[in-house]
Scaffold this motif. Sequence first.
Motif, PDB file in Angstrom:
ATOM      1  N   GLN A  80       0.863  -1.187   0.000  1.00 38.44           N
ATOM      2  CA  GLN A  80       0.000   0.000   0.000  1.00 38.44           C
ATOM      3  C   GLN A  80       0.890   1.224   0.000  1.00 38.44           C
ATOM      4  N   ASP A 197     -11.885  -7.662  -3.132  1.00 36.40           N
ATOM      5  CA  ASP A 197     -11.892  -7.280  -1.725  1.00 36.40           C
ATOM      6  C   ASP A 197     -11.401  -8.435  -0.865  1.00 36.40           C
ATOM      7  N   GLN A 199     -10.917  -8.826   3.399  1.00 35.50           N
ATOM      8  CA  GLN A 199     -11.022  -8.163   4.696  1.00 35.50           C
ATOM      9  C   GLN A 199     -11.295  -6.672   4.481  1.00 35.50           C
ATOM     10  N   ASP A 200     -10.445  -5.786   4.969  1.00 32.96           N
ATOM     11  CA  ASP A 200     -10.709  -4.350   4.821  1.00 32.96           C
ATOM     12  C   ASP A 200     -10.008  -3.728   3.622  1.00 32.96           C
ATOM     13  N   ASP A 201      -9.380  -4.538   2.789  1.00 35.02           N
ATOM     14  CA  ASP A 201      -8.611  -4.007   1.670  1.00 35.02           C
ATOM     15  C   ASP A 201      -9.377  -4.135   0.359  1.00 35.02           C
ATOM     16  N   HIS A 202      -9.322  -3.068  -0.443  1.00 39.12           N
ATOM     17  CA  HIS A 202      -9.989  -2.991  -1.739  1.00 39.12           C
ATOM     18  C   HIS A 202      -8.908  -2.869  -2.809  1.00 39.12           C
TER      19      HIS A 202
END
Length: 232
Positions: A80, A197, A199-202
Amino acid sequence: MPKNSSPDGESSPGLSPSSWPSPWPDPWGRLLREALAIEPDSVARGSEPPVLPPAAERGWPAAVLIAVEAGEQPGVYFTQRAADLKHHPGQISFPGGRVEPGDSGTAAAALREAREEIGLDSRCVHLIGQLPPHHTTTGFRITPHVAWIDAGVRLEPDGAEVARLFSVPLAHALEPANYRTTRRVRDGAQRLIYSLDFQDDHIWGATAAILIELVRRVARVRQRDFAVAQGE
């Protein structure tokens, strides 16, 4: 780097079977080898929404490393980008970047960038093969290289370009049902945008589009239909 690994890999979308290091983590290793050996023009698109015509062979050469950590449940590494960067802040991508004059080819560039961005020692990398170049709307021609990396290898984001490093289970990343598509209009042209997607990652854009090419090939090896659902 292992004896059978090439620092370039420019001549073919996949290395020949005799050049693959052994042993590989199976059955995942066998699956990826067979998927990367498929000729690009023979990859079936299934019931996927029609893809826009590919861009011409142009653009700034770049490369990324699809690094899969070996193990019973392999994981694909993503980075990221730092939030304060001028270009693509906070976006999720693979380790990689432009091919520099000192690089012997796209594989060498991908390995160099992975070393600079996440501290990946090239001696722990086992190149399997490469996917066809992906052309971005920003003018880059990205060559993705797929590799196993040794289990438990020490990795650390550089803190400048890369703020965070995480992995997604390979099984999740290779399942077409986990992807979505949307259509957007840019510069008067309609474009198909993929996303994944976990978990919380896109994960979206060029990174997801690169993965989709690998997913298509894996679906063919498994003799399964390839279909991606339309997003909202």
